[in-house]
Design a protein around this motif. Structure first.
Motif, PDB file in Angstrom:
ATOM      1  N   TYR A  97       0.898  -1.308  -0.112  1.00 51.06           N
ATOM      2  CA  TYR A  97      -0.086   0.019   0.007  1.00 51.06           C
ATOM      3  C   TYR A  97       0.808   1.202   0.074  1.00 51.06           C
ATOM      4  O   TYR A  97       1.602   1.506   1.115  1.00 51.06           O
ATOM      5  CB  TYR A  97      -0.799   0.164   1.408  1.00 51.06           C
ATOM      6  CG  TYR A  97      -2.175  -0.815   1.250  1.00 51.06           C
ATOM      7  CD1 TYR A  97      -2.924  -0.822   0.315  1.00 51.06           C
ATOM      8  CD2 TYR A  97      -2.149  -1.883   2.389  1.00 51.06           C
ATOM      9  CE1 TYR A  97      -4.154  -1.368   0.216  1.00 51.06           C
ATOM     10  CE2 TYR A  97      -3.421  -2.637   2.438  1.00 51.06           C
ATOM     11  CZ  TYR A  97      -4.556  -2.480   1.517  1.00 51.06           C
ATOM     12  OH  TYR A  97      -5.447  -3.258   1.269  1.00 51.06           O
ATOM     13  N   LEU A 114       4.180   1.254   1.874  1.00 51.85           N
ATOM     14  CA  LEU A 114       4.130   0.295   3.061  1.00 51.85           C
ATOM     15  C   LEU A 114       4.333  -1.229   2.402  1.00 51.85           C
ATOM     16  O   LEU A 114       3.167  -1.447   1.716  1.00 51.85           O
ATOM     17  CB  LEU A 114       3.123   0.596   3.734  1.00 51.85           C
ATOM     18  CG  LEU A 114       3.091  -0.201   5.093  1.00 51.85           C
ATOM     19  CD1 LEU A 114       4.234  -0.067   6.136  1.00 51.85           C
ATOM     20  CD2 LEU A 114       1.723  -0.059   5.719  1.00 51.85           C
ATOM     21  N   VAL A 150       2.967  -4.341   3.114  1.00 50.27           N
ATOM     22  CA  VAL A 150       2.245  -5.064   4.064  1.00 50.27           C
ATOM     23  C   VAL A 150       2.369  -6.535   4.379  1.00 50.27           C
ATOM     24  O   VAL A 150       2.355  -6.948   5.445  1.00 50.27           O
ATOM     25  CB  VAL A 150       0.735  -4.543   4.013  1.00 50.27           C
ATOM     26  CG1 VAL A 150      -0.131  -5.106   5.153  1.00 50.27           C
ATOM     27  CG2 VAL A 150       0.492  -3.149   3.965  1.00 50.27           C
ATOM     28  N   PRO A 200       0.948  -9.047  16.107  1.00 49.36           N
ATOM     29  CA  PRO A 200       0.178  -7.742  16.665  1.00 49.36           C
ATOM     30  C   PRO A 200      -0.688  -6.888  16.058  1.00 49.36           C
ATOM     31  O   PRO A 200      -0.912  -7.168  14.659  1.00 49.36           O
ATOM     32  CB  PRO A 200       1.561  -6.785  17.141  1.00 49.36           C
ATOM     33  CG  PRO A 200       2.368  -7.455  16.363  1.00 49.36           C
ATOM     34  CD  PRO A 200       2.247  -8.707  16.054  1.00 49.36           C
ATOM     35  N   SER A 201      -1.449  -5.914  16.413  1.00 46.88           N
ATOM     36  CA  SER A 201      -2.182  -5.224  15.556  1.00 46.88           C
ATOM     37  C   SER A 201      -1.575  -4.523  14.714  1.00 46.88           C
ATOM     38  O   SER A 201      -0.669  -3.889  14.787  1.00 46.88           O
ATOM     39  CB  SER A 201      -3.157  -4.189  16.555  1.00 46.88           C
ATOM     40  OG  SER A 201      -4.087  -3.606  15.747  1.00 46.88           O
ATOM     41  N   GLY A 202      -1.921  -4.474  13.306  1.00 45.29           N
ATOM     42  CA  GLY A 202      -1.386  -3.663  12.110  1.00 45.29           C
ATOM     43  C   GLY A 202      -0.368  -4.593  11.604  1.00 45.29           C
ATOM     44  O   GLY A 202       0.454  -4.112  10.678  1.00 45.29           O
ATOM     45  N   SER A 203      -0.228  -5.821  12.119  1.00 46.74           N
ATOM     46  CA  SER A 203       1.104  -6.388  11.455  1.00 46.74           C
ATOM     47  C   SER A 203       0.614  -7.165   9.947  1.00 46.74           C
ATOM     48  O   SER A 203       1.581  -7.734   9.283  1.00 46.74           O
ATOM     49  CB  SER A 203       1.313  -7.702  12.365  1.00 46.74           C
ATOM     50  OG  SER A 203       0.352  -8.288  12.672  1.00 46.74           O
ATOM     51  N   GLY A 204      -0.726  -7.207   9.603  1.00 47.16           N
ATOM     52  CA  GLY A 204      -1.180  -7.432   8.106  1.00 47.16           C
ATOM     53  C   GLY A 204      -1.910  -8.889   8.113  1.00 47.16           C
ATOM     54  O   GLY A 204      -2.049  -9.277   6.978  1.00 47.16           O
ATOM     55  N   LYS A 205      -2.490  -9.214   9.236  1.00 41.43           N
ATOM     56  CA  LYS A 205      -3.220 -10.513   9.304  1.00 41.43           C
ATOM     57  C   LYS A 205      -4.630 -10.355   8.461  1.00 41.43           C
ATOM     58  O   LYS A 205      -4.477 -11.294   7.528  1.00 41.43           O
ATOM     59  CB  LYS A 205      -3.774 -10.822  10.847  1.00 41.43           C
ATOM     60  CG  LYS A 205      -2.465 -10.835  11.887  1.00 41.43           C
ATOM     61  CD  LYS A 205      -2.773 -11.231  13.158  1.00 41.43           C
ATOM     62  CE  LYS A 205      -3.818 -10.316  13.760  1.00 41.43           C
ATOM     63  NZ  LYS A 205      -3.155  -8.885  14.154  1.00 41.43           N
ATOM     64  N   THR A 206      -5.246  -9.270   8.744  1.00 41.87           N
ATOM     65  CA  THR A 206      -6.453  -9.383   7.785  1.00 41.87           C
ATOM     66  C   THR A 206      -6.006  -9.133   6.285  1.00 41.87           C
ATOM     67  O   THR A 206      -6.692  -9.814   5.316  1.00 41.87           O
ATOM     68  CB  THR A 206      -7.370  -7.854   8.259  1.00 41.87           C
ATOM     69  OG1 THR A 206      -7.678  -8.279   9.475  1.00 41.87           O
ATOM     70  CG2 THR A 206      -8.748  -7.839   7.328  1.00 41.87           C
ATOM     71  N   THR A 207      -5.048  -8.476   6.143  1.00 37.53           N
ATOM     72  CA  THR A 207      -4.573  -8.311   4.669  1.00 37.53           C
ATOM     73  C   THR A 207      -4.153  -9.532   3.891  1.00 37.53           C
ATOM     74  O   THR A 207      -4.810  -9.972   2.865  1.00 37.53           O
ATOM     75  CB  THR A 207      -3.393  -7.013   4.412  1.00 37.53           C
ATOM     76  OG1 THR A 207      -3.646  -5.855   5.154  1.00 37.53           O
ATOM     77  CG2 THR A 207      -2.769  -7.011   3.148  1.00 37.53           C
ATOM     78  N   ASP A 236      -9.134 -12.827  13.557  1.00 34.32           N
ATOM     79  CA  ASP A 236      -9.473 -12.284  14.847  1.00 34.32           C
ATOM     80  C   ASP A 236     -10.928 -11.886  15.175  1.00 34.32           C
ATOM     81  O   ASP A 236     -11.374 -10.852  15.554  1.00 34.32           O
ATOM     82  CB  ASP A 236      -8.748 -10.841  14.592  1.00 34.32           C
ATOM     83  CG  ASP A 236      -8.389 -10.529  16.321  1.00 34.32           C
ATOM     84  OD1 ASP A 236      -8.681 -10.936  17.187  1.00 34.32           O
ATOM     85  OD2 ASP A 236      -7.758  -9.427  16.318  1.00 34.32           O
ATOM     86  N   ASN A 257      -4.515 -11.257  18.013  1.00 31.81           N
ATOM     87  CA  ASN A 257      -3.219 -10.870  18.655  1.00 31.81           C
ATOM     88  C   ASN A 257      -3.195 -11.137  20.103  1.00 31.81           C
ATOM     89  O   ASN A 257      -2.481 -10.541  21.123  1.00 31.81           O
ATOM     90  CB  ASN A 257      -3.316  -9.364  18.375  1.00 31.81           C
ATOM     91  CG  ASN A 257      -4.347  -8.607  18.992  1.00 31.81           C
ATOM     92  OD1 ASN A 257      -5.322  -9.154  19.591  1.00 31.81           O
ATOM     93  ND2 ASN A 257      -4.565  -7.292  18.629  1.00 31.81           N
TER      94      ASN A 257
HETATM   95  N1  LIG Z   1      -6.732   0.065   2.375  1.00 30.21           N
HETATM   96  C1  LIG Z   1      -5.702   0.272   2.903  1.00 30.21           C
HETATM   97  N2  LIG Z   1      -4.890   1.408   2.324  1.00 30.21           N
HETATM   98  C2  LIG Z   1      -3.671   1.618   3.191  1.00 30.21           C
HETATM   99  N3  LIG Z   1      -3.160   0.877   4.195  1.00 30.21           N
HETATM  100  C3  LIG Z   1      -3.869  -0.103   4.576  1.00 30.21           C
HETATM  101  C4  LIG Z   1      -4.870  -0.430   3.940  1.00 30.21           C
HETATM  102  N4  LIG Z   1      -5.628  -1.514   4.775  1.00 30.21           N
HETATM  103  C5  LIG Z   1      -4.800  -1.835   5.596  1.00 30.21           C
HETATM  104  N5  LIG Z   1      -3.485  -0.963   5.517  1.00 30.21           N
HETATM  105  C6  LIG Z   1      -2.287  -0.946   6.453  1.00 30.21           C
HETATM  106  O1  LIG Z   1      -1.832  -2.238   6.548  1.00 30.21           O
HETATM  107  C7  LIG Z   1      -1.360  -2.627   7.940  1.00 30.21           C
HETATM  108  C8  LIG Z   1      -1.794  -3.918   7.842  1.00 30.21           C
HETATM  109  O2  LIG Z   1      -3.074  -4.004   8.380  1.00 30.21           O
HETATM  110  P1  LIG Z   1      -3.971  -5.256   8.703  1.00 30.21           P
HETATM  111  O3  LIG Z   1      -5.571  -4.742   9.099  1.00 30.21           O
HETATM  112  O4  LIG Z   1      -3.725  -6.111   7.693  1.00 30.21           O
HETATM  113  O5  LIG Z   1      -3.416  -5.637   9.941  1.00 30.21           O
HETATM  114  P2  LIG Z   1      -3.932  -6.574  11.109  1.00 30.21           P
HETATM  115  O6  LIG Z   1      -2.778  -7.353  11.665  1.00 30.21           O
HETATM  116  O7  LIG Z   1      -5.077  -7.422  10.668  1.00 30.21           O
HETATM  117  O8  LIG Z   1      -4.558  -5.563  12.434  1.00 30.21           O
HETATM  118  P3  LIG Z   1      -5.470  -5.573  13.285  1.00 30.21           P
HETATM  119  O9  LIG Z   1      -5.324  -6.845  14.287  1.00 30.21           O
HETATM  120  O10 LIG Z   1      -5.514  -4.474  13.982  1.00 30.21           O
HETATM  121  O11 LIG Z   1      -6.784  -6.097  12.599  1.00 30.21           O
HETATM  122  C9  LIG Z   1      -1.676  -1.526   8.706  1.00 30.21           C
HETATM  123  O12 LIG Z   1      -0.586  -0.674   8.771  1.00 30.21           O
HETATM  124  C10 LIG Z   1      -2.803  -1.035   7.885  1.00 30.21           C
HETATM  125  O13 LIG Z   1      -2.820   0.630   8.329  1.00 30.21           O
END
Ligand SMILES: Nc1ncnc2c1ncn2[C@@H]1O[C@H](COP(=O)(O)OP(=O)(O)OP(=O)(O)O)[C@@H](O)[C@H]1O
Length: 312
Positions: free
Chosen positions: A12, A15, A17, A36-43, A159, A191
Protein backbone atom coordinates in the motif's frame (compact mmCIF):
# COMPACT_ATOMS: atom_id res chain seq x y z
CA UNK A 1 -1.86 -29.24 2.03
CA UNK A 2 -5.04 -27.20 2.43
CA UNK A 3 -3.44 -23.74 2.21
CA UNK A 4 -0.12 -23.03 0.48
CA UNK A 5 0.93 -19.39 0.33
CA UNK A 6 4.12 -18.67 -1.53
CA UNK A 7 6.10 -15.40 -1.36
CA UNK A 8 3.02 -13.17 -1.14
CA UNK A 9 3.73 -9.45 -1.48
CA UNK A 10 1.12 -6.72 -0.90
CA UNK A 11 2.04 -3.05 -1.03
CA UNK A 12 0.00 0.00 0.00
CA UNK A 13 1.82 3.16 -1.14
CA UNK A 14 5.25 2.96 0.50
CA UNK A 15 4.21 0.26 2.94
CA UNK A 16 4.97 -3.39 2.22
CA UNK A 17 2.13 -4.93 4.25
CA UNK A 18 2.91 -8.51 3.20
CA UNK A 19 6.62 -9.09 2.80
CA UNK A 20 7.14 -12.35 0.88
CA UNK A 21 4.76 -14.23 3.15
CA UNK A 22 4.96 -18.01 3.17
CA UNK A 23 2.42 -20.22 4.92
CA UNK A 24 1.46 -23.88 4.80
CA UNK A 25 -1.58 -25.28 6.58
CA UNK A 26 -2.15 -29.00 6.47
CA UNK A 27 -5.42 -30.87 6.42
CA UNK A 28 -7.02 -31.17 9.87
CA UNK A 29 -4.82 -28.53 11.51
CA UNK A 30 -6.00 -25.75 13.78
CA UNK A 31 -3.35 -23.27 12.73
CA UNK A 32 -2.98 -19.93 14.52
CA UNK A 33 -1.41 -16.78 13.13
CA UNK A 34 -0.32 -14.72 16.15
CA UNK A 35 0.63 -11.13 15.38
CA UNK A 36 0.18 -7.63 16.82
CA UNK A 37 -2.40 -5.17 15.60
CA UNK A 38 -1.43 -3.75 12.21
CA UNK A 39 0.98 -6.58 11.37
CA UNK A 40 -1.03 -7.53 8.26
CA UNK A 41 -3.18 -10.49 9.37
CA UNK A 42 -6.42 -9.27 7.79
CA UNK A 43 -4.59 -8.25 4.62
CA UNK A 44 -3.09 -11.74 4.43
CA UNK A 45 -6.50 -13.39 4.82
CA UNK A 46 -8.09 -11.10 2.22
CA UNK A 47 -5.30 -11.81 -0.27
CA UNK A 48 -5.59 -15.56 0.35
CA UNK A 49 -9.29 -15.39 -0.45
CA UNK A 50 -8.70 -13.21 -3.54
CA UNK A 51 -10.76 -10.43 -1.96
CA UNK A 52 -7.69 -8.22 -2.45
CA UNK A 53 -5.25 -8.12 -5.32
CA UNK A 54 -1.56 -8.51 -4.51
CA UNK A 55 1.68 -7.58 -6.21
CA UNK A 56 3.51 -10.90 -6.20
CA UNK A 57 3.28 -14.51 -5.07
CA UNK A 58 0.70 -17.26 -5.24
CA UNK A 59 -2.04 -18.83 -3.13
CA UNK A 60 -3.21 -22.40 -3.52
CA UNK A 61 -6.17 -23.71 -1.55
CA UNK A 62 -7.14 -27.38 -1.84
CA UNK A 63 -4.39 -27.68 -4.47
CA UNK A 64 -6.04 -25.13 -6.74
CA UNK A 65 -4.75 -21.66 -7.60
CA UNK A 66 -6.98 -19.24 -5.71
CA UNK A 67 -8.19 -16.59 -8.13
CA UNK A 68 -11.14 -14.16 -8.09
CA UNK A 69 -12.86 -16.48 -10.54
CA UNK A 70 -12.27 -19.66 -8.52
CA UNK A 71 -15.87 -20.19 -7.46
CA UNK A 72 -16.02 -23.97 -7.03
CA UNK A 73 -13.64 -24.20 -4.07
CA UNK A 74 -15.35 -21.31 -2.25
CA UNK A 75 -18.15 -23.76 -1.35
CA UNK A 76 -15.57 -25.49 0.82
CA UNK A 77 -14.39 -22.36 2.61
CA UNK A 78 -16.09 -20.56 5.50
CA UNK A 79 -14.92 -17.13 6.62
CA UNK A 80 -15.58 -15.32 9.90
CA UNK A 81 -14.33 -11.74 10.21
CA UNK A 82 -14.56 -9.72 13.43
CA UNK A 83 -17.11 -7.30 11.99
CA UNK A 84 -20.45 -9.20 11.88
CA UNK A 85 -21.60 -9.73 8.29
CA UNK A 86 -25.35 -10.29 8.86
CA UNK A 87 -28.61 -8.73 7.68
CA UNK A 88 -30.33 -6.55 10.30
CA UNK A 89 -33.75 -7.05 8.69
CA UNK A 90 -33.56 -10.87 9.02
CA UNK A 91 -33.98 -12.82 12.26
CA UNK A 92 -31.19 -14.98 13.67
CA UNK A 93 -32.76 -18.08 12.10
CA UNK A 94 -33.34 -16.43 8.71
CA UNK A 95 -29.79 -15.07 8.59
CA UNK A 96 -28.29 -18.52 9.16
CA UNK A 97 -30.79 -20.05 6.70
CA UNK A 98 -29.90 -17.44 4.06
CA UNK A 99 -26.13 -18.05 4.29
CA UNK A 100 -26.62 -21.81 4.17
CA UNK A 101 -28.88 -21.57 1.09
CA UNK A 102 -26.07 -19.84 -0.81
CA UNK A 103 -24.27 -23.19 -0.85
CA UNK A 104 -26.95 -25.87 -0.40
CA UNK A 105 -30.07 -26.26 -2.57
CA UNK A 106 -31.85 -29.11 -0.77
CA UNK A 107 -34.33 -27.49 1.66
CA UNK A 108 -34.32 -30.43 4.14
CA UNK A 109 -30.52 -30.45 4.20
CA UNK A 110 -30.47 -26.67 4.74
CA UNK A 111 -32.89 -27.08 7.66
CA UNK A 112 -30.69 -29.79 9.20
CA UNK A 113 -27.50 -27.73 8.80
CA UNK A 114 -29.16 -24.61 10.24
CA UNK A 115 -30.32 -26.54 13.31
CA UNK A 116 -26.78 -27.90 13.80
CA UNK A 117 -25.26 -24.41 13.61
CA UNK A 118 -27.86 -22.98 16.01
CA UNK A 119 -27.15 -25.76 18.50
CA UNK A 120 -23.35 -25.55 18.15
CA UNK A 121 -23.31 -21.80 18.78
CA UNK A 122 -25.93 -21.96 21.56
CA UNK A 123 -28.46 -19.69 19.81
CA UNK A 124 -31.52 -21.90 20.48
CA UNK A 125 -33.27 -19.24 22.57
CA UNK A 126 -32.61 -16.42 20.13
CA UNK A 127 -33.87 -17.76 16.78
CA UNK A 128 -36.58 -15.09 16.43
CA UNK A 129 -34.43 -12.17 17.55
CA UNK A 130 -33.21 -9.53 15.10
CA UNK A 131 -29.43 -8.84 15.17
CA UNK A 132 -30.01 -5.30 16.49
CA UNK A 133 -31.49 -6.80 19.68
CA UNK A 134 -28.46 -9.02 20.37
CA UNK A 135 -25.54 -8.02 22.58
CA UNK A 136 -21.99 -8.19 21.24
CA UNK A 137 -21.42 -11.78 22.38
CA UNK A 138 -24.60 -13.21 20.81
CA UNK A 139 -23.98 -11.20 17.64
CA UNK A 140 -20.53 -12.76 17.44
CA UNK A 141 -22.06 -16.22 17.82
CA UNK A 142 -24.51 -15.43 15.00
CA UNK A 143 -21.60 -14.25 12.86
CA UNK A 144 -19.82 -17.58 13.51
CA UNK A 145 -23.00 -19.58 12.81
CA UNK A 146 -23.41 -17.86 9.42
CA UNK A 147 -19.77 -18.57 8.49
CA UNK A 148 -19.76 -22.27 9.40
CA UNK A 149 -23.35 -23.39 8.71
CA UNK A 150 -22.60 -24.99 5.31
CA UNK A 151 -19.97 -27.24 6.96
CA UNK A 152 -17.03 -26.13 4.83
CA UNK A 153 -13.81 -28.16 4.86
CA UNK A 154 -11.76 -25.04 5.73
CA UNK A 155 -12.82 -22.20 8.03
CA UNK A 156 -10.81 -18.99 8.34
CA UNK A 157 -11.43 -16.97 11.51
CA UNK A 158 -9.87 -13.51 11.28
CA UNK A 159 -9.55 -12.28 14.89
CA UNK A 160 -13.26 -13.04 15.33
CA UNK A 161 -13.82 -12.15 18.96
CA UNK A 162 -12.86 -8.51 19.64
CA UNK A 163 -14.03 -7.72 23.17
CA UNK A 164 -16.70 -10.40 23.36
CA UNK A 165 -17.65 -11.41 26.94
CA UNK A 166 -16.37 -14.62 28.49
CA UNK A 167 -19.48 -16.80 28.11
CA UNK A 168 -19.83 -16.22 24.36
CA UNK A 169 -16.06 -16.40 23.94
CA UNK A 170 -15.96 -19.84 25.57
CA UNK A 171 -18.94 -20.99 23.53
CA UNK A 172 -17.18 -19.96 20.33
CA UNK A 173 -13.95 -21.69 21.42
CA UNK A 174 -15.97 -24.88 21.98
CA UNK A 175 -17.57 -24.53 18.54
CA UNK A 176 -14.15 -24.13 16.91
CA UNK A 177 -12.69 -27.13 18.77
CA UNK A 178 -15.70 -29.28 17.80
CA UNK A 179 -15.40 -28.27 14.13
CA UNK A 180 -11.73 -29.16 14.19
CA UNK A 181 -12.38 -32.49 15.95
CA UNK A 182 -14.85 -33.31 13.15
CA UNK A 183 -12.05 -32.84 10.60
CA UNK A 184 -12.44 -29.20 9.55
CA UNK A 185 -9.14 -27.43 8.87
CA UNK A 186 -8.99 -24.09 10.64
CA UNK A 187 -6.90 -20.97 10.20
CA UNK A 188 -7.29 -18.61 13.17
CA UNK A 189 -5.70 -15.17 13.40
CA UNK A 190 -5.38 -13.25 16.65
CA UNK A 191 -3.22 -10.86 18.65
CA UNK A 192 -4.12 -12.61 21.89
CA UNK A 193 -1.45 -15.00 23.19
CA UNK A 194 -3.69 -16.97 25.56
CA UNK A 195 -6.30 -17.54 22.89
CA UNK A 196 -3.87 -18.91 20.30
CA UNK A 197 -1.93 -20.90 22.89
CA UNK A 198 -5.03 -22.69 24.17
CA UNK A 199 -6.74 -23.24 20.82
CA UNK A 200 -4.16 -23.92 18.15
CA UNK A 201 -2.17 -27.05 17.39
CA UNK A 202 0.46 -25.15 15.37
CA UNK A 203 1.25 -21.47 15.53
CA UNK A 204 2.95 -18.98 13.24
CA UNK A 205 4.48 -15.90 14.89
CA UNK A 206 3.75 -13.07 12.48
CA UNK A 207 5.00 -9.49 12.29
CA UNK A 208 5.35 -6.85 9.55
CA UNK A 209 3.77 -9.17 6.99
CA UNK A 210 6.24 -11.99 7.57
CA UNK A 211 6.12 -15.33 9.31
CA UNK A 212 8.96 -15.26 11.84
CA UNK A 213 8.69 -18.75 13.29
CA UNK A 214 6.29 -21.68 13.03
CA UNK A 215 5.80 -24.61 15.37
CA UNK A 216 3.76 -26.12 18.17
CA UNK A 217 3.75 -23.96 21.30
CA UNK A 218 6.35 -26.24 22.89
CA UNK A 219 8.58 -26.10 19.80
CA UNK A 220 8.36 -22.29 19.74
CA UNK A 221 9.29 -22.08 23.41
CA UNK A 222 12.53 -23.98 22.79
CA UNK A 223 13.55 -21.35 20.22
CA UNK A 224 14.41 -18.76 22.85
CA UNK A 225 17.14 -18.62 25.44
CA UNK A 226 14.93 -18.17 28.53
CA UNK A 227 14.04 -21.47 30.17
CA UNK A 228 12.55 -20.33 33.48
CA UNK A 229 11.14 -17.17 35.08
CA UNK A 230 11.22 -16.94 38.89
CA UNK A 231 9.46 -14.20 40.85
CA UNK A 232 10.01 -13.64 44.59
CA UNK A 233 8.33 -11.07 46.84
CA UNK A 234 10.98 -9.19 48.82
CA UNK A 235 10.34 -5.96 50.73
CA UNK A 236 13.86 -4.56 50.56
CA UNK A 237 16.70 -5.66 48.30
CA UNK A 238 20.12 -4.01 48.12
CA UNK A 239 21.73 -3.34 44.72
CA UNK A 240 24.73 -5.37 45.83
CA UNK A 241 22.59 -8.52 46.25
CA UNK A 242 20.96 -7.98 42.83
CA UNK A 243 24.46 -7.78 41.33
CA UNK A 244 25.44 -11.07 43.00
CA UNK A 245 22.33 -12.77 41.57
CA UNK A 246 23.15 -11.39 38.10
CA UNK A 247 26.60 -12.93 38.34
CA UNK A 248 25.28 -16.43 38.97
CA UNK A 249 25.80 -18.86 36.12
CA UNK A 250 22.70 -19.57 34.03
CA UNK A 251 21.02 -16.26 34.94
CA UNK A 252 20.23 -14.06 31.92
CA UNK A 253 18.06 -11.24 33.35
CA UNK A 254 17.37 -9.83 36.83
CA UNK A 255 14.98 -7.02 37.76
CA UNK A 256 13.56 -5.69 41.02
CA UNK A 257 10.41 -3.58 40.86
CA UNK A 258 7.57 -2.86 43.30
CA UNK A 259 8.87 -5.38 45.80
CA UNK A 260 9.15 -8.22 43.28
CA UNK A 261 12.44 -9.79 42.25
CA UNK A 262 12.30 -11.38 38.79
CA UNK A 263 15.03 -13.73 37.66
CA UNK A 264 15.05 -15.17 34.15
CA UNK A 265 17.42 -18.01 33.55
CA UNK A 266 18.65 -19.95 30.57
CA UNK A 267 17.42 -23.38 29.75
CA UNK A 268 19.01 -26.20 31.72
CA UNK A 269 19.01 -26.77 35.46
CA UNK A 270 16.35 -24.93 37.49
CA UNK A 271 17.64 -21.90 39.40
CA UNK A 272 14.83 -21.93 41.95
CA UNK A 273 16.43 -23.84 44.83
CA UNK A 274 19.90 -22.22 44.50
CA UNK A 275 18.24 -18.77 44.45
CA UNK A 276 16.13 -19.42 47.57
CA UNK A 277 19.16 -20.92 49.27
CA UNK A 278 21.20 -17.81 48.42
CA UNK A 279 18.48 -15.48 49.79
CA UNK A 280 18.24 -17.49 53.03
CA UNK A 281 22.00 -17.52 53.53
CA UNK A 282 22.09 -13.75 52.89
CA UNK A 283 19.40 -13.31 55.62
CA UNK A 284 16.91 -11.77 53.21
CA UNK A 285 13.30 -12.49 54.22
CA UNK A 286 11.04 -13.27 51.28
CA UNK A 287 7.33 -13.90 50.67
CA UNK A 288 5.51 -15.59 47.80
CA UNK A 289 7.65 -17.45 45.26
CA UNK A 290 6.60 -18.49 41.76
CA UNK A 291 8.44 -20.26 38.98
CA UNK A 292 7.08 -20.48 35.45
CA UNK A 293 8.13 -21.69 32.05
CA UNK A 294 8.32 -19.09 29.26
CA UNK A 295 5.05 -18.21 27.54
CA UNK A 296 4.50 -17.49 23.86
CA UNK A 297 4.51 -13.84 24.92
CA UNK A 298 8.16 -14.24 26.01
CA UNK A 299 8.95 -15.99 22.71
CA UNK A 300 7.33 -13.20 20.70
CA UNK A 301 9.04 -10.42 22.60
CA UNK A 302 12.45 -12.10 22.39
CA UNK A 303 12.12 -12.61 18.62
CA UNK A 304 10.62 -9.21 17.74
CA UNK A 305 11.34 -6.96 20.74
CA UNK A 306 7.58 -6.21 20.79
CA UNK A 307 4.91 -6.94 23.36
CA UNK A 308 1.72 -8.78 22.42
CA UNK A 309 -1.66 -8.48 24.03
CA UNK A 310 -2.24 -11.13 26.70
CA UNK A 311 -5.52 -12.50 28.06
CA UNK A 312 -8.42 -10.34 26.96
N1 LIG B 1 -6.72 -0.04 2.31
C1 LIG B 1 -5.57 0.27 2.92
N2 LIG B 1 -4.81 1.29 2.51
C2 LIG B 1 -3.64 1.58 3.11
N3 LIG B 1 -3.11 0.90 4.15
C3 LIG B 1 -3.83 -0.14 4.61
C4 LIG B 1 -5.09 -0.51 4.04
N4 LIG B 1 -5.55 -1.59 4.71
C5 LIG B 1 -4.65 -1.86 5.66
N5 LIG B 1 -3.62 -1.00 5.61
C6 LIG B 1 -2.43 -1.00 6.48
O1 LIG B 1 -1.83 -2.27 6.40
C7 LIG B 1 -1.29 -2.65 7.66
C8 LIG B 1 -1.83 -4.00 8.05
O2 LIG B 1 -3.23 -3.90 8.33
P1 LIG B 1 -4.11 -5.17 8.71
O3 LIG B 1 -5.49 -4.70 8.98
O4 LIG B 1 -3.92 -6.22 7.67
O5 LIG B 1 -3.39 -5.65 10.07
P2 LIG B 1 -3.94 -6.64 11.20
O6 LIG B 1 -2.77 -7.41 11.67
O7 LIG B 1 -5.11 -7.40 10.68
O8 LIG B 1 -4.39 -5.62 12.33
P3 LIG B 1 -5.63 -5.74 13.37
O9 LIG B 1 -5.33 -6.88 14.29
O10 LIG B 1 -5.61 -4.41 14.05
O11 LIG B 1 -6.87 -5.96 12.54
C9 LIG B 1 -1.64 -1.54 8.65
O12 LIG B 1 -0.52 -0.69 8.75
C10 LIG B 1 -2.79 -0.83 7.96
O13 LIG B 1 -2.80 0.53 8.31
Amino acid sequence: MVIAVNNLVKIYGNLMVLDHLNLEVQEGELFGILGPSGSGKTTAVQCMLSLLQYEKGSVRIFDTNMLVSTADIKRNIGVVFQEPAVFNELTVYDNIFYFCSLYEQDKDEVERLVQDAIRDTGLMDYCNFYPGKLGEGLLSRLNVACGIVHKPKLVIFDDPLGNVEVQSRNRIYETIKKLNAEGTTILYTSNCVEEVESLCSRIGLFDKGRMLAVGTKDELKTMISIGEKITVQIDVLEKEIIKKIEEKSNVCMVSYENGVLTVKSKRGKSNLLPLLDFLSKSNIPFGEVASEKPTLKDVFSEITGKELRNVR
